[in-house]
Enzyme design. Structure first.
Site, PDB file in Angstrom:
ATOM      1  N   CYS A  14       0.817  -1.213   0.000  1.00 14.43           N
ATOM      2  CA  CYS A  14       0.000   0.000   0.000  1.00 14.43           C
ATOM      3  C   CYS A  14       0.850   1.262   0.000  1.00 14.43           C
ATOM      4  O   CYS A  14       1.556   1.558   0.957  1.00 14.43           O
ATOM      5  CB  CYS A  14      -0.901   0.013   1.222  1.00 14.43           C
ATOM      6  SG  CYS A  14      -1.713   1.596   1.437  1.00 14.43           S
ATOM      7  N   CYS A  30      -0.240   4.251   0.127  1.00 13.03           N
ATOM      8  CA  CYS A  30      -0.815   5.293   0.984  1.00 13.03           C
ATOM      9  C   CYS A  30      -0.125   5.338   2.340  1.00 13.03           C
ATOM     10  O   CYS A  30      -0.123   6.363   3.000  1.00 13.03           O
ATOM     11  CB  CYS A  30      -2.304   5.056   1.172  1.00 13.03           C
ATOM     12  SG  CYS A  30      -3.211   4.977  -0.378  1.00 13.03           S
TER      13      CYS A  30
END
Lengths: 142, 92
Positions: free
Chosen positions: A48, A50
């Site tokens: 991920c 993010c």
């Protein structure tokens, strides 16, 4: 569905290059956590961007100087499924998230950094959190 | 190494763990996938319903703020008409 091993190899290498042991099976995790001497950091790695995009550099920064855990291990969420499940079981009543980080001392979980406290932060911030945990729980390097 | 950050077609909150307040008894926490006309799309979410069995809202929120929530709902859309606020969990 696990990600392509080729795709995630560089993400694994970011941690392995600074001394992490790759825990790719449940047995690896069991063996790693069975040693209850001193302190151990377990990083649940993730693709991920993010959060993981800053988590790994934050870990690397935190390990550069000052106190640090005696042992470093990492599982890869979405890839090493059994190993990740086993590590999360060791985190007790803490919901699963990735990336995340767990610090053990004497076999007990003493600090945890979940994903949402990594999101949108930069590597320096993540390193500062880790550094504070290391300062509280880990011995100064000789 | 930065990874999959290129989600320009998604809302700015994509990938961020958020608290979704509603005009009813429900308070949702989950990883925001997108914010669309229909509502806030959450993944790996949990919900607190005021008045139901379980810990009081403040206690539930405090635990979530410290450790996150259990993914009791893999995918949920909180209807836009019900949403009164969306905040990052980390900012609670």
């Amino acid at each position: 569905m696990p990600y392509s091993p080729l795709l995630i190899r560089p993400m694994r290498e970011e941690l392995l290059a600074v001394g992490f042991e790759e825990l790719s099976t449940a047995a690896d995790v069991d063996r790693f956590l069975a040693d209850t001497n001193g302190t151990a950091l377990v990083v649940v790695n993730s693709v991920c961007g993010c959060a993981a995009g800053m988590a790994r550099p934050g870990v690397r920064l935190a390990l550069r100087e000052g106190p640090r855990p005696d042992r470093l291990g990492t599982v890869f969420a979405g890839q090493d499924l059994e190993a990740t499940a086993r590590a999360r079981a060791a985190f007790g009543d803490i919901p699963p998230s990735s990336p995340s980080m767990a610090l053990f001392k004497g076999g007990e979980l003493v600090w945890f950094l979940p994903r949402h406290r990594i999101e949108r932060r930069d590597a320096l911030d993540v390193a500062a959190d880790l550094g504070a945990a290391f300062a509280e729980h880990c011995a100064v390097r000789a | 190494m930065r990874t999959f950050r290129e989600h320009e077609h998604k809302h700015d909150l994509h990938g961020i763990t958020v608290v979704v307040e509603t005009d009813g008894a429900e308070l949702w926490i989950g990883r925001c996938d997108d914010v669309v006309e229909a509502g806030v799309v959450l993944r790996d979410a949990d919900v607190h319903r005021e008045g139901e069995a379980g810990p009081p809202r403040a206690q539930w929120l405090e635990r979530a703020r410290s450790f996150g929530v259990w993914p009791r709902h893999r995918h949920v859309v909180v209807p836009a008409a019900r949403v009164t606020g969306v905040r990052r969990l980390a900012e609670i």
